[in-house]
Design a protein around this motif. Structure first.
Motif, mmCIF file in Angstrom:
data_model
loop_
_atom_site.group_PDB
_atom_site.id
_atom_site.type_symbol
_atom_site.label_atom_id
_atom_site.label_comp_id
_atom_site.label_asym_id
_atom_site.label_seq_id
_atom_site.Cartn_x
_atom_site.Cartn_y
_atom_site.Cartn_z
ATOM 1 N N LEU A 11 39.757 18.765 -38.701
ATOM 2 C CA LEU A 11 38.832 18.467 -37.598
ATOM 3 C C LEU A 11 38.322 17.031 -37.677
ATOM 4 C CD1 LEU A 11 37.162 19.422 -35.164
ATOM 5 C CD2 LEU A 11 35.424 20.239 -36.778
ATOM 6 N N TYR A 12 37.925 16.600 -38.876
ATOM 7 C CA TYR A 12 37.435 15.227 -39.050
ATOM 8 C C TYR A 12 38.523 14.219 -38.684
ATOM 9 C CZ TYR A 12 33.439 17.171 -41.611
ATOM 10 O OH TYR A 12 32.316 17.861 -41.971
ATOM 11 N N THR A 13 39.744 14.502 -39.100
ATOM 12 C CA THR A 13 40.848 13.594 -38.785
ATOM 13 C C THR A 13 41.058 13.493 -37.281
ATOM 14 O OG1 THR A 13 41.934 14.158 -40.880
ATOM 15 C CG2 THR A 13 43.294 13.130 -39.181
ATOM 16 N N ASP A 14 41.013 14.633 -36.599
ATOM 17 C CA ASP A 14 41.190 14.640 -35.138
ATOM 18 C C ASP A 14 40.060 13.889 -34.440
ATOM 19 O OD1 ASP A 14 43.495 16.101 -35.434
ATOM 20 O OD2 ASP A 14 42.552 18.042 -35.047
ATOM 21 N N VAL A 15 38.822 14.111 -34.896
ATOM 22 C CA VAL A 15 37.667 13.429 -34.286
ATOM 23 C C VAL A 15 37.772 11.922 -34.490
ATOM 24 C CG1 VAL A 15 35.166 13.108 -34.439
ATOM 25 C CG2 VAL A 15 36.127 15.412 -34.443
ATOM 26 N N CYS A 16 38.136 11.518 -35.719
ATOM 27 C CA CYS A 16 38.276 10.080 -35.998
ATOM 28 C C CYS A 16 39.386 9.456 -35.164
ATOM 29 C CB CYS A 16 38.557 9.860 -37.483
ATOM 30 S SG CYS A 16 37.143 10.200 -38.567
ATOM 31 N N LEU A 17 40.470 10.187 -34.979
ATOM 32 C CA LEU A 17 41.567 9.677 -34.156
ATOM 33 C C LEU A 17 41.126 9.488 -32.708
ATOM 34 C CD1 LEU A 17 44.529 8.913 -33.715
ATOM 35 C CD2 LEU A 17 45.038 11.359 -33.451
ATOM 36 N N LEU A 18 40.389 10.472 -32.168
ATOM 37 C CA LEU A 18 39.899 10.361 -30.797
ATOM 38 C C LEU A 18 38.926 9.189 -30.643
ATOM 39 C CD1 LEU A 18 39.361 14.151 -29.940
ATOM 40 C CD2 LEU A 18 41.168 12.647 -29.091
ATOM 41 N N LEU A 19 38.035 9.032 -31.630
ATOM 42 C CA LEU A 19 37.098 7.901 -31.596
ATOM 43 C C LEU A 19 37.839 6.569 -31.668
ATOM 44 C CD1 LEU A 19 34.214 9.172 -33.923
ATOM 45 C CD2 LEU A 19 34.100 8.782 -31.450
ATOM 46 N N PHE A 20 38.853 6.516 -32.528
ATOM 47 C CA PHE A 20 39.633 5.285 -32.670
ATOM 48 C C PHE A 20 40.313 4.922 -31.351
ATOM 49 C CE2 PHE A 20 43.413 2.876 -33.950
ATOM 50 C CZ PHE A 20 42.850 1.905 -34.761
ATOM 51 N N LEU A 21 40.923 5.926 -30.712
ATOM 52 C CA LEU A 21 41.589 5.682 -29.430
ATOM 53 C C LEU A 21 40.581 5.292 -28.348
ATOM 54 C CD1 LEU A 21 44.186 8.617 -29.438
ATOM 55 C CD2 LEU A 21 44.619 6.202 -29.883
ATOM 56 N N ALA A 22 39.394 5.925 -28.373
ATOM 57 C CA ALA A 22 38.360 5.596 -27.385
ATOM 58 C C ALA A 22 37.892 4.154 -27.563
ATOM 59 C CB ALA A 22 37.189 6.560 -27.518
#
Length: 285
Positions: A11-22
């Motif tokens: 979950l943390y990895t997915d959230v960080c990826l979404l934040l990075f893309l945003a």
């Protein structure tokens, strides 16, 4: 690490990826709106360098580099202000914030990815270990037998050392199984496994090939006669241990089969096992 921890890491990895893309998207929009093509291009390459440093050298090196990047931007702004040729480009101040946010997000994303990779590596090792060793008896299983037999066979080809397997089974096990309780079955499995290990030499490897219809195997560098001596020693030790155990009242007998590797008749370790199992049918002692 528990499954809940695994799920949190994912979950943390997915959230960080979404934040990075945003953040990447926000940076692209701001670059288009501000219009300072030269400075935006320079700062973009500087940001990519900062992200590479973050990825390869960690958060401390990243923070130091980000401070250096901010100092560089400040010097450029001060120079433009003192030179008087241009007004201060306030619109580019986002470059002081976004690279830092991107670096932190990238760090936590890669940190969790590394953690997940370690978990996956541990799981693969565990699967291999569980596939190669029986939990109950701690003996090697068919998986390990196939791998080890391939090495024994190759040694036979190179050095002409005889390779023989001893197959051990319990006579009329299916009939005994209906008369025995679960605890007695476990005791029989452990007793037989211990006897085989104790009655063989240190360099003779013991395997449990089948749990349902208990089948043990031993790989030896010896000929048929030498293996037969070892098989007889195992049977004698088994009878002795059985008479001194809680299973003495049951009509339990061990049968063994000895098969020697014959490259003209056998193609792989399965053939060696099958030959040994067939030989157990002729053990009437």
């Amino acid at each position: 690490m528990t499954s809940n921890d695994d799920q949190k890491s994912v979950l943390y990895t997915d959230v960080c990826l979404l934040l990075f893309l945003a953040l990447i998207g926000i940076m692209a929009i701001l670059m288009a709106l501000t219009g300072h093509v030269l400075l935006n291009t320079i700062f973009l390459f500087c940001t990519l360098a900062v992200l590479l440093i973050t990825y390869f050298f960690g958060i401390i090196a990243s923070l130091i580099t980000n401070l250096g990047f901010i100092a560089l931007q400040t010097i450029i702004v001060i120079y433009q202000y003192l030179d008087g040729t241009q007004t201060i480009p306030w619109g580019l101040t986002y470059w002081m914030i976004l690279p830092l946010l991107l670096s932190v997000t990238l760090y936590f994303m890669t940190k969790n990815q590394v953690k997940l990779q370690k978990i996956n590596g541990a799981l693969r090792a565990n699967i291999i270990e569980q596939g190669a060793f029986d939990d109950e008896t701690k003996l090697r299983t068919t998986v390990a037998y196939m791998e080890d037999a391939a090495v024994f066979i190759e040694t036979n080809k190179r050095f002409k050392l005889p390779v023989t397997t001893i197959i051990v089974k319990i006579r009329y096990f299916n009939d005994l199984k209906r008369m025995m309780g679960p605890e007695q079955l476990r005791n029989l499995l452990k007793l037989t496994s211990n006897v085989i290990k104790q009655a063989t030499r240190d360099n003779d490897i013991t395997y449990l090939l089948n749990n349902e219809d208990p089948t043990w195997a031993i790989l030896l560098f010896t000929d048929t006669d030498g293996a037969q001596i070892a098989a007889n020693r195992i049977k004698q030790a088994f009878d002795k241990q059985l008479n001194n155990s809680s299973l003495a009242s049951l009509a339990i007998a061990m049968v063994v089969g000895v098969a020697t590797w014959n490259p003209e008749e056998m193609k792989n370790p399965h053939d060696l096992i099958d030959a040994g199992v067939r030989k157990t049918q002729y053990d009437v002692q």
